[in-house]
Scaffold this active site. Structure first.
Site, PDB file in Angstrom:
ATOM      1  N   ASP A  93       3.302  -1.417   4.216  1.00 42.05           N
ATOM      2  CA  ASP A  93       2.401  -1.214   3.079  1.00 42.05           C
ATOM      3  C   ASP A  93       1.033  -0.852   3.661  1.00 42.05           C
ATOM      4  O   ASP A  93       0.757  -1.059   4.855  1.00 42.05           O
ATOM      5  CB  ASP A  93       2.336  -2.447   2.163  1.00 42.05           C
ATOM      6  CG  ASP A  93       1.798  -2.091   0.769  1.00 42.05           C
ATOM      7  OD1 ASP A  93       1.196  -1.012   0.608  1.00 42.05           O
ATOM      8  OD2 ASP A  93       1.969  -2.901  -0.169  1.00 42.05           O
TER       9      ASP A  93
HETATM   10  C1  NOJ Z   1      -0.478  -0.633  -1.755  1.00 44.14           C
HETATM   11  C2  NOJ Z   1       0.634  -0.954  -2.695  1.00 44.14           C
HETATM   12  O1  NOJ Z   1       1.007  -2.302  -2.534  1.00 44.14           O
HETATM   13  C3  NOJ Z   1       1.839  -0.062  -2.498  1.00 44.14           C
HETATM   14  O2  NOJ Z   1       2.789  -0.344  -3.489  1.00 44.14           O
HETATM   15  C4  NOJ Z   1       1.441   1.376  -2.537  1.00 44.14           C
HETATM   16  O3  NOJ Z   1       2.566   2.205  -2.392  1.00 44.14           O
HETATM   17  C5  NOJ Z   1       0.426   1.633  -1.446  1.00 44.14           C
HETATM   18  N1  NOJ Z   1      -0.747   0.790  -1.653  1.00 44.14           N
HETATM   19  C6  NOJ Z   1      -0.016   3.080  -1.384  1.00 44.14           C
HETATM   20  O4  NOJ Z   1      -0.770   3.375  -2.487  1.00 44.14           O
END
Ligand code: NOJ
Length: 861
Positions: free
Chosen positions: A281
């Protein structure tokens, strides 16, 4: 256990909290994250053979710099998409574009804003789940997105206040798994790579991330609960062939998900035989060597501890750690092979578009690398319309998800001539513009989706106000949240009150809620309860429409005599209005069912599923309720909810009858032995020449862009190796007995039993019915406590006219009938279904058929 923090801090935390997570037990349960090394290589699963062969043939020709490029993001805001890898253009691989999200393409234009996952779950409609996946994939492809960051199957919905439960399909592993797997199949049928996220235990938004003062919380989950509840949808998604899995921000059992060797190497890549690549993530990576050895394959957005300064845990640091022998060359080759094989598997080598949009601006031209301060500029948005005919899919889902909770005196459907008075801002539009709050970080007008990275821009919005006005021109609107003092009711009037409850991602705070519903709790927002009560005081007939991310407590008004009907419309996306009028005015009968329980009081939940907060040190979130979340807990504690999981009324009535039970295959206690592992690609393991990461002479450097190059690559070879995580080993682990193919031992998916039922429309209007199948497994045979009933299958009819019937076949596989045996480390079933009961019906409390599997017989209840 790989931890960023030193031993002294761990000991201090232990001193304060008395629990040493990682090895200790609570209530006799073990919360462990044992070391699991080395990382299993991908490439032996049959379905992926050709993709891996193609990948191998080019990976063996790639330079060290090209390999590092594909593993590391170019930096935050360093490209058109929310995440961008470097490229290996010499061998034909472009920079890969990673972009959210689960309900539509985030932060762009001319896209469809589909209903959210929770809405899709409420349809209980497998065809719509798949079709929406296809449409999402087509839109991703049309925008040039290689890796679409969805679906979300974690959080699962353990915490009713959790901020992102609405991104997934419901608080049940099977519903979540079927929704996730069909979405993946749909998305990937278009060539887009789907991303299953967030792996795992990310059930709360607040304190999910590390910061200098505080470690992300640790979700402490015992092995059986992990397998039977939280891992279940991930396993099904891997079986569906998902190309990438995103690790969560939080720790599990004391080790960060982005570098938890047990979770990535052990469970994901060995037990579940995941063949694609594991991506972090955003900014969840907290160590370079530790994450590489634990099985992470791609770091996003690539930045190190401090974003936007041009440093990375990987990038040039990974180059160094290869050259000085810290990270085995074999591990890097596996990372790259997994990424390239996934790209080939989805056919992205053939005419896949490049990104034609920018997630950073709506302007036509702008900075190519906005995070760079000084950046080359160019055309960044081509405004490509990718909506095709997806409006119809969005509309059908929003409509077929609407769940009729209550309909006293059959007050619904309404006549088009009814005298209607409409209340609540949730019936209107955001007066500042439908996309005025970035990432939907406000609750203004009808609630179409939650907020954060799981949101998308609305291309248009049909608000309930507009749709109702069109169908019923005499309707009177009061788009305010306080009851207007000048409104009078006459006995013919019907009031429709719109209320909402919102939540989202922790990056944005909305009306005091930090992603999770920490301030609003499970109450309707904007004094929604007061509005319903005030309306119900004056009007003899009140219909309440709820747009919500999750459970809402209805007790303040649900039993008021004038509150005759309640429609739970979930999060409908762009088609909010027309989907609702379809149901309100009876063009369609409602056919949605609750994808979670609506309790009478928040205190009905186990206390362990409340939000946790703590200003400093690591939060230890013990999953003490174990398997008993949502309806599993309510049954266990014998608490009657207001509306049970699966509940949903119709304008017509159905019978479910004439069950035919069939045995398809014998059921042994444990699955037959797993297939043995085949070979994986092999490469030279010699450390590559330093020249491969020397700065190219003709490169115009972009400041803060993350390159793989080193100023003095030769010096890297003599740099002392970086420290290893404790417990690292190069001795391959024995193949887990529960593994054997994508998702686990393939015989887990052998169909064992089927039940055919006849569903007949016995009412006077057309409608659709869902047959839900719950299993009751014998505790005495399996030797452990087991939730009383567990959803394991469902099927939905087409629209049946009055008198018409349809035969539905519901099948159960070996895994559906098994528990996770923590000692044997395999799935254990009651032999030939001894002691198993199957319950079928229209909801958890509307069970109409029971099958006694031992006696091979089904009867009406
Ligand atoms: C953080 C989020 O938790 C995730 O779901 C997302 O895909 C990423 N940011 C990218 O935006």
């Amino acid at each position: 256990m790989a931890s960023r923090f030193g031993l002294s801090l761990q000991l201090f935390i232990l001193f304060i909290f008395g629990d040493l997570v990682g090895t200790d037990s609570l209530d006799g349960l073990h919360y462990t994250s044992p070391d699991y090394y080395p990382s299993p290589n991908g490439g032996w699963v049959l379905d992926w053979t050709s993709a891996y062969e193609k990948a191998q043939s080019i990976v063996e020709t790639m330079t060290l710099a090209e390999k590092i490029n594909l593993t590391t993001g170019t930096g935050y805001f360093m490209g058109p998409c929310v995440g961008n890898t470097g490229s290996a253009l010499r061998v034909g691989i472009p920079s890969l574009c990673l972009q959210d999200g689960p309900l539509g393409i985030r932060a762009t234009d001319h896209n469809t804003a589909f209903p959210a996952g929770i809405t899709v779950g409420a349809t209980f409609d497998k065809a719509l789940m798949y079709t929406r996946g296809v449409a999402l994939g087509e839109e991703a492809r049309g925008k040039g997105i290689n890796v679409l960051l969805g679906p979300t199957v974690g959080p699962l919905g353990r915490k009713p206040r959790g901020g992102r439960n609405w991104e997934g399909f419901g608080a049940d592993p099977t519903l979540q798994a079927i929704g996730g797997a069909l979405t993946i199949e749909g998305m990937q049928s278009t060539g887009a790579i789907a991303t299953l996220k967030h792996y795992i235990g990310n059930e709360q938004e607040m304190y999910r991330m590390n910061n200098p003062l505080q470690q992300a919380y640790s979700s402490n989950i015992d092995d059986r609960t992990l397998h039977e509840i939280y891992l279940w949808p991930f396993a099904e998604g891997i079986r569906a062939g998902v190309g990438s899995v995103m690790t969560a921000y939080n720790d599990v059992n004391g080790s960060a998900c982005s570098q938890n060797s047990k979770l990535i190497n052990g469970i994901l890549k060995d037990e579940l035989e995941f063949q694609g690549f594991v991506v972090s993530d955003w900014l969840a990576q907290i160590g370079g060597v530790s994450s590489a050895l634990a099985g992470l394959d791609m770091a996003m957005p690539g930045d190190g501890a401090i974003p936007l300064v041009g440093s990375s845990y990987w990038g040039s640091e990974l180059s160094t750690s290869i050259l000085n022998g810290t990270v085995p060359v074999d591990r890097l080759n596996d990372m790259v092979t997994r990424i390239v094989a996934t790209w080939y598997k989805m056919g992205q080598d053939k005419d896949y578009p490049l990104p034609n949009f920018s997630a950073n601006t709506q302007d036509r031209t702008g900075a190519l690398y906005p995070g760079a301060l000084f950046s080359p500029t160019g055309v960044v948005n081509q405004y490509v319309d990718v909506q095709a005919d997806h409006q119809g899919i969005a509309h059908a889902i929003a409509r077929d998800a609407i769940t009729l909770l209550k309909n006293t005196d059959s007050v619904l459907p309404l006549s088009r001539n009814a005298s209607l008075k409409i209340f609540g801002t949730d019936a209107g539009t955001n007066s500042n513009g439908i996309n005025s709050c970035s990432d939907k970080g406000c609750n203004d007008g009808v609630l179409t989706m939650g907020w954060g990275s799981g949101s998308a821009n609305l291309p248009y919005l049909v608000a309930p106000h507009d749709a109702i006005a069109r169908v019923c021109p005499s309707a009177e609107f009061h788009i305010t949240d306080s009851f207007p003092s000048n409104v009078k009711a006459n006995s013919r009037d019907i009031a429709i009150v719109f209320i909402s409850a919102d939540s989202g991602e922790n990056t944005i705070t909305v009306e005091g809620n930090h992603g999770d519903r920490d301030v609003a709790g499970l109450s309707a927002w904007h004094n929604g309860d007061d509005l319903v009560i005030a309306t119900a005081k004056i009007f003899p007939t009140v219909v309440v429409v709820i747009h919500a991310v999750g459970p809402v407590i209805l007790e303040n008004w649900i039993d008021l005599p004038s509150v005759k009907a309640v429609l739970f419309a979930h999060l409908p996306g762009q088609e909010a209005g027309d989907s609702l009028t379809d149901i309100l005015f009876g063009d369609f009968s409602p056919s949605g069912h609750m994808p979670y329980t609506i309790p009478r009081s928040e205190s009905d939940y186990p206390s362990s599923v409340g939000l946790l907060s703590q200003p400093i040190f690591q939060i230890q979130d013990f999953h003490k309720e174990r398997l008993y979340i949502d309806y599993r807990y309510f049954l266990h504690a014998n608490i009657t909810p207001r509306y049970p999981f699966g509940h949903g009324l119709s304008y017509t009535t159905f019978t479910i009858s004439e069950p035919i039970f069939s045995v398809v295959a014998a059921l042994s206690e444990y699955p037959p032995s797993r297939p043995t592992k085949g070979p994986t690609p092999t490469y030279a393991t010699t450390i590559p020449p330093v020249s491969e990461v020397a700065w190219p002479t003709n490169l115009t450097r972009v400041w803060r862009y993350l390159y793989p190059y080193l100023d003095n690559p030769a010096a890297a070879t003599s740099k002392a190796p970086y420290p290893y995580p404790t417990g690292y080993s190069t001795t391959p682990q024995p193949a887990p007995r529960a593994g054997g193919n994508e998702g686990g031992n393939p015989s887990l998916w052998d169909v064992i039993f089927t039940v055919k039922v006849k569903v007949t429309n016995t009412g006077s209007r057309p409608g659709r019915e869902v047959a839900q199948l719950y299993v009751e497994l014998p505790e005495s045979v399996l030797g452990v406590d087991i939730p009383a009933l567990q959803l394991r299958q469902f099927e939905k009819t087409d629209i049946l006219s009055p008198g018409e019937n349809e035969i539905l076949t519901l099948s159960l596989n070996r895994k559906d009938l098994s528990i996770w045996d923590v000692v044997v480390q395999d799935w254990k079933a009651p032999v030939d279904g001894q002691g198993v009961k199957l319950w079928l019906g229209g909801s958890l409390t509307d069970l109409r058929i029971v099958c006694d599997v031992g006696n091979r017989v089904c009867n009406g209840v």
